[in-house]
Design an enzyme around this catalytic site. Sequence first.
Site, PDB file in Angstrom:
ATOM      1  N   HIS A  44       1.093  -1.010  -0.058  1.00 52.07           N
ATOM      2  CA  HIS A  44      -0.298  -0.272   0.031  1.00 52.07           C
ATOM      3  C   HIS A  44       0.787   1.185  -0.164  1.00 52.07           C
ATOM      4  O   HIS A  44       1.916   1.561   1.234  1.00 52.07           O
ATOM      5  CB  HIS A  44      -0.254   0.447   1.035  1.00 52.07           C
ATOM      6  CG  HIS A  44      -1.862   1.103   0.804  1.00 52.07           C
ATOM      7  ND1 HIS A  44      -2.917   0.991   0.737  1.00 52.07           N
ATOM      8  CD2 HIS A  44      -1.749   2.455   1.299  1.00 52.07           C
ATOM      9  CE1 HIS A  44      -3.058   2.507   0.676  1.00 52.07           C
ATOM     10  NE2 HIS A  44      -2.526   2.972   1.442  1.00 52.07           N
ATOM     11  N   HIS A  99      -2.130   3.762  -7.715  1.00 54.69           N
ATOM     12  CA  HIS A  99      -2.973   2.998  -9.046  1.00 54.69           C
ATOM     13  C   HIS A  99      -2.428   3.285 -10.941  1.00 54.69           C
ATOM     14  O   HIS A  99      -2.473   5.016 -10.709  1.00 54.69           O
ATOM     15  CB  HIS A  99      -3.730   2.485  -9.386  1.00 54.69           C
ATOM     16  CG  HIS A  99      -4.921   3.723  -8.939  1.00 54.69           C
ATOM     17  ND1 HIS A  99      -5.282   4.062  -7.517  1.00 54.69           N
ATOM     18  CD2 HIS A  99      -5.566   4.178  -9.944  1.00 54.69           C
ATOM     19  CE1 HIS A  99      -6.148   4.898  -7.910  1.00 54.69           C
ATOM     20  NE2 HIS A  99      -6.727   4.837  -9.095  1.00 54.69           N
TER      21      HIS A  99
HETATM   22  P1  AMP Z   1      -9.029   7.103  -9.877  1.00 57.76           P
HETATM   23  O1  AMP Z   1      -9.874   7.958 -10.161  1.00 57.76           O
HETATM   24  O2  AMP Z   1      -7.844   7.523 -10.782  1.00 57.76           O
HETATM   25  O3  AMP Z   1      -8.765   6.631  -8.269  1.00 57.76           O
HETATM   26  O4  AMP Z   1      -9.353   5.323 -10.436  1.00 57.76           O
HETATM   27  C1  AMP Z   1      -9.876   4.982  -9.343  1.00 57.76           C
HETATM   28  C2  AMP Z   1     -10.406   3.911 -10.399  1.00 57.76           C
HETATM   29  O5  AMP Z   1     -11.099   2.513  -9.978  1.00 57.76           O
HETATM   30  C3  AMP Z   1     -11.663   4.062 -11.594  1.00 57.76           C
HETATM   31  O6  AMP Z   1     -11.314   4.243 -12.655  1.00 57.76           O
HETATM   32  C4  AMP Z   1     -13.269   3.547 -10.860  1.00 57.76           C
HETATM   33  O7  AMP Z   1     -13.179   2.532 -12.248  1.00 57.76           O
HETATM   34  C5  AMP Z   1     -12.149   2.127 -10.791  1.00 57.76           C
HETATM   35  N1  AMP Z   1     -12.737   0.290  -9.516  1.00 57.76           N
HETATM   36  C6  AMP Z   1     -13.570   1.070  -8.201  1.00 57.76           C
HETATM   37  N2  AMP Z   1     -13.231   0.370  -7.790  1.00 57.76           N
HETATM   38  C7  AMP Z   1     -13.580  -0.626  -8.373  1.00 57.76           C
HETATM   39  C8  AMP Z   1     -13.611  -2.453  -8.476  1.00 57.76           C
HETATM   40  N3  AMP Z   1     -13.826  -2.439  -7.195  1.00 57.76           N
HETATM   41  N4  AMP Z   1     -12.906  -3.390  -9.552  1.00 57.76           N
HETATM   42  C9  AMP Z   1     -12.393  -2.712 -11.113  1.00 57.76           C
HETATM   43  N5  AMP Z   1     -11.702  -1.170 -10.947  1.00 57.76           N
HETATM   44  C10 AMP Z   1     -12.150  -0.144  -9.836  1.00 57.76           C
END
Ligand code: AMP
Length: 113
Positions: A44, A99
């Site tokens: 993390h 990420h």
């Molecule tokens: P960010 O806005 O850069 O923090 O991106 C977070 C991303 O996580 C978004 O594109 C979401 O669609 C994705 N996301 C949220 N929950 C999940 C999940 N359970 N599995 C896969 N992707 C997710």
Amino acid sequence: MCLFCDIIEGKIPSTKVYENDHVLAFADINPVAPVHVLVVPKKHFDDITDMAVKPEGDLYMTEVMKGINEVARIKGLDNGFRVINNCGEDGAQSVKHAHFHVIGGVKLTEKMV
Ligand code: AMP
């Protein structure tokens, strides 16, 4: 409680694309392109500024880069792709676990820079 830590630990299901000892890559639940994969360090870090200052940040950043390359190979993104990292409030980061979005499978036209 961290959503991506729970996914890494298998407590929450995901569609895995690639995994090694240091990174997990899985499909974004809300894709913006035919290929939209998230590459996350298994350790993390809140965001990339956290990766920059923590002792193992260098290692995980290198592994993320290799993971991105593996995702591109697996998904056949031979003609290119885009990598996006949203960092912090002004960067509109919604999940506070560093990420990297790998986006492709189509010719991307909208550029922010
Ligand atoms: P960010 O806005 O850069 O923090 O991106 C977070 C991303 O996580 C978004 O594109 C979401 O669609 C994705 N996301 C949220 N929950 C999940 C999940 N359970 N599995 C896969 N992707 C997710």
